[in-house]
Motif scaffolding. Sequence first.
Motif, PDB file in Angstrom:
ATOM      1  N   GLY A   1     -16.921  -8.238  -8.356  1.00  0.00           N
ATOM      2  CA  GLY A   1     -17.464  -7.329  -7.369  1.00  0.00           C
ATOM      3  C   GLY A   1     -18.963  -7.151  -7.415  1.00  0.00           C
ATOM      4  N   ASP A   2     -19.623  -7.613  -8.494  1.00  0.00           N
ATOM      5  CA  ASP A   2     -21.081  -7.550  -8.565  1.00  0.00           C
ATOM      6  C   ASP A   2     -21.709  -8.471  -7.523  1.00  0.00           C
ATOM      7  N   THR A   3     -22.926  -8.138  -7.119  1.00  0.00           N
ATOM      8  CA  THR A   3     -23.729  -9.051  -6.297  1.00  0.00           C
ATOM      9  C   THR A   3     -24.694  -9.790  -7.205  1.00  0.00           C
TER      10      THR A   3
ATOM     11  N   VAL B   1     -25.152 -14.464  -3.520  1.00  0.00           N
ATOM     12  CA  VAL B   1     -26.126 -14.625  -2.437  1.00  0.00           C
ATOM     13  C   VAL B   1     -27.180 -15.620  -2.897  1.00  0.00           C
ATOM     14  N   GLY B   2     -27.331 -16.701  -2.160  1.00  0.00           N
ATOM     15  CA  GLY B   2     -28.326 -17.701  -2.495  1.00  0.00           C
ATOM     16  C   GLY B   2     -29.612 -17.500  -1.709  1.00  0.00           C
ATOM     17  N   VAL B   3     -30.684 -18.055  -2.248  1.00  0.00           N
ATOM     18  CA  VAL B   3     -31.957 -18.172  -1.530  1.00  0.00           C
ATOM     19  C   VAL B   3     -32.337 -19.641  -1.592  1.00  0.00           C
ATOM     20  N   ALA B   4     -32.559 -20.254  -0.438  1.00  0.00           N
ATOM     21  CA  ALA B   4     -32.841 -21.691  -0.391  1.00  0.00           C
ATOM     22  C   ALA B   4     -33.828 -21.972   0.737  1.00  0.00           C
ATOM     23  N   GLY B   5     -34.407 -23.153   0.711  1.00  0.00           N
ATOM     24  CA  GLY B   5     -35.421 -23.524   1.686  1.00  0.00           C
ATOM     25  C   GLY B   5     -34.861 -24.339   2.828  1.00  0.00           C
ATOM     26  N   GLY B   6     -34.536 -23.687   3.922  1.00  0.00           N
ATOM     27  CA  GLY B   6     -34.070 -24.394   5.107  1.00  0.00           C
ATOM     28  C   GLY B   6     -32.643 -24.042   5.484  1.00  0.00           C
ATOM     29  N   ALA B   7     -32.387 -24.106   6.796  1.00  0.00           N
ATOM     30  CA  ALA B   7     -31.066 -23.745   7.306  1.00  0.00           C
ATOM     31  C   ALA B   7     -29.982 -24.688   6.803  1.00  0.00           C
TER      32      ALA B   7
ATOM     33  N   THR C   1     -27.909  -8.176   0.966  1.00  0.00           N
ATOM     34  CA  THR C   1     -27.619  -7.449  -0.277  1.00  0.00           C
ATOM     35  C   THR C   1     -27.530  -5.951   0.017  1.00  0.00           C
ATOM     36  N   PRO C   2     -26.593  -5.546   0.880  1.00  0.00           N
ATOM     37  CA  PRO C   2     -26.529  -4.130   1.285  1.00  0.00           C
ATOM     38  C   PRO C   2     -26.239  -3.191   0.132  1.00  0.00           C
ATOM     39  N   ASP C   3     -25.589  -3.685  -0.917  1.00  0.00           N
ATOM     40  CA  ASP C   3     -25.265  -2.855  -2.073  1.00  0.00           C
ATOM     41  C   ASP C   3     -26.196  -3.111  -3.245  1.00  0.00           C
ATOM     42  N   GLY C   4     -27.334  -3.756  -2.968  1.00  0.00           N
ATOM     43  CA  GLY C   4     -28.281  -4.050  -4.029  1.00  0.00           C
ATOM     44  C   GLY C   4     -27.905  -5.300  -4.812  1.00  0.00           C
ATOM     45  N   VAL C   5     -28.629  -5.529  -5.900  1.00  0.00           N
ATOM     46  CA  VAL C   5     -28.461  -6.729  -6.724  1.00  0.00           C
ATOM     47  C   VAL C   5     -28.122  -6.300  -8.151  1.00  0.00           C
TER      48      VAL C   5
ATOM     49  N   LEU D   1     -38.825 -13.689  -6.613  1.00  0.00           N
ATOM     50  CA  LEU D   1     -38.462 -12.771  -7.695  1.00  0.00           C
ATOM     51  C   LEU D   1     -39.048 -11.391  -7.450  1.00  0.00           C
ATOM     52  N   ASP D   2     -40.280 -11.333  -6.968  1.00  0.00           N
ATOM     53  CA  ASP D   2     -40.919 -10.053  -6.735  1.00  0.00           C
ATOM     54  C   ASP D   2     -40.126  -9.207  -5.737  1.00  0.00           C
ATOM     55  N   HIS D   3     -39.568  -9.853  -4.713  1.00  0.00           N
ATOM     56  CA  HIS D   3     -38.779  -9.093  -3.746  1.00  0.00           C
ATOM     57  C   HIS D   3     -37.388  -8.760  -4.292  1.00  0.00           C
ATOM     58  N   VAL D   4     -36.806  -9.666  -5.060  1.00  0.00           N
ATOM     59  CA  VAL D   4     -35.512  -9.370  -5.688  1.00  0.00           C
ATOM     60  C   VAL D   4     -35.609  -8.074  -6.492  1.00  0.00           C
ATOM     61  N   LEU D   5     -36.725  -7.852  -7.162  1.00  0.00           N
ATOM     62  CA  LEU D   5     -36.882  -6.651  -7.980  1.00  0.00           C
ATOM     63  C   LEU D   5     -36.770  -5.372  -7.161  1.00  0.00           C
ATOM     64  N   THR D   6     -37.118  -5.433  -5.874  1.00  0.00           N
ATOM     65  CA  THR D   6     -37.022  -4.235  -5.043  1.00  0.00           C
ATOM     66  C   THR D   6     -35.582  -3.891  -4.697  1.00  0.00           C
ATOM     67  N   ARG D   7     -34.631  -4.804  -5.007  1.00  0.00           N
ATOM     68  CA  ARG D   7     -33.227  -4.605  -4.645  1.00  0.00           C
ATOM     69  C   ARG D   7     -32.323  -4.405  -5.860  1.00  0.00           C
ATOM     70  N   ILE D   8     -32.853  -4.491  -7.081  1.00  0.00           N
ATOM     71  CA  ILE D   8     -31.990  -4.446  -8.253  1.00  0.00           C
ATOM     72  C   ILE D   8     -31.395  -3.051  -8.443  1.00  0.00           C
TER      73      ILE D   8
END
Length: 344
Positions: free
Chosen positions: A152-154, A180-186, A217-221, A233-240
């Motif tokens: 159940g974790d994100t 949830v992945g982050v990748a370069g390109g559709a 990431t509606p429930d955070g990370v 990474l800098d933006h991921v920190l705003t969601r942890i």
Amino acid sequence: MTVLSNRAFRLRKRPAGLAEEAPLDLVEEEVAPLADGQALVRTLVLSVDPASRVFMSDIRSDLPPVEIGEVMRGLGVGRVVRSRRDDLPVGAHVLGWTGWQDYRIADDATLESPFTVLPDPLPAPPEDLLGVLGLTGVTAWIAVEIADPKPGDTLVVSAAAGAVGSIAGQLAKERGARVVGVAGGAEKCRYVVEELGFDACVDRRDPDWRERFDEATPDGVDADVENAGGEILDHVLTRINTGARLALCGMIADYSADPGQRHGLRNLVEMLEQRATARGFLVTDHADRFEEITAELAARLADGRVRHSRVVVDGLEHAPAALERIFRGDGRGKVVVRVAPDGA
């Protein structure tokens, strides 16, 4: 005995700027005669990794930087073609630091670590022994252990279509996490969701990628397998969330940047406020577990629980371009260079 010619990439100077500017010179030299206690290894397949940029630079690492004028460091699978040592017989397949060259003299007095003799016959293609069943797969396994996603974790995976990220995401799904992945390109995002089973993927090339990430990431990370660093990474920190766990595998965003132009972290305070932990590691720290982990990965590969992709580039001369494509974000999965056919 026939005198052999060795092509080798030697480092001209420390790199600055983008990966395509890697200052390597391809030279051709005679292979020296063997002395007692030496063997000659023919490189068959060469691993190409983001860490190559670390080896070229003066970034502190567990291994010293490649010296100017020395052969570029690289891991490869090879075959012993001449030998004056009993533990490396002619015909044996080996894994070790072949370097970016056709031939490497195996001498334990000069090698970073000894060559490992592989089983006969090989348990998998050499390309996979450098990828999903090699250090790449082990890195993904250790990263997921550190991130420790619970059902159940994100969990977020950056560079999700890459060699490590693509495997790490699947291992996290097996643990019951929402990935949830982050990748370069559709196309890469389509690949990790539709073929690898990630729950969502954010295209970092989308101008609104931060907003898309927040929506994904509606429930955070709760956990992060970090391969990119930099602004991601800098933006991921705003969601942890409170107690989040970050496994720091790689910082590819900084490997090709000038030291004075690295992104840095503006949101590090989030680590404190959320009582999060971040742990960096190098796969070589876990050498005692390689056999155990590769056996686990082989079982998952055999029954389809883990899928993988690879890019095979033919010809040693194309190794710098193969490294460039990693930093450009081209392709997906593990990148290797096929230096020679097995019978060469």
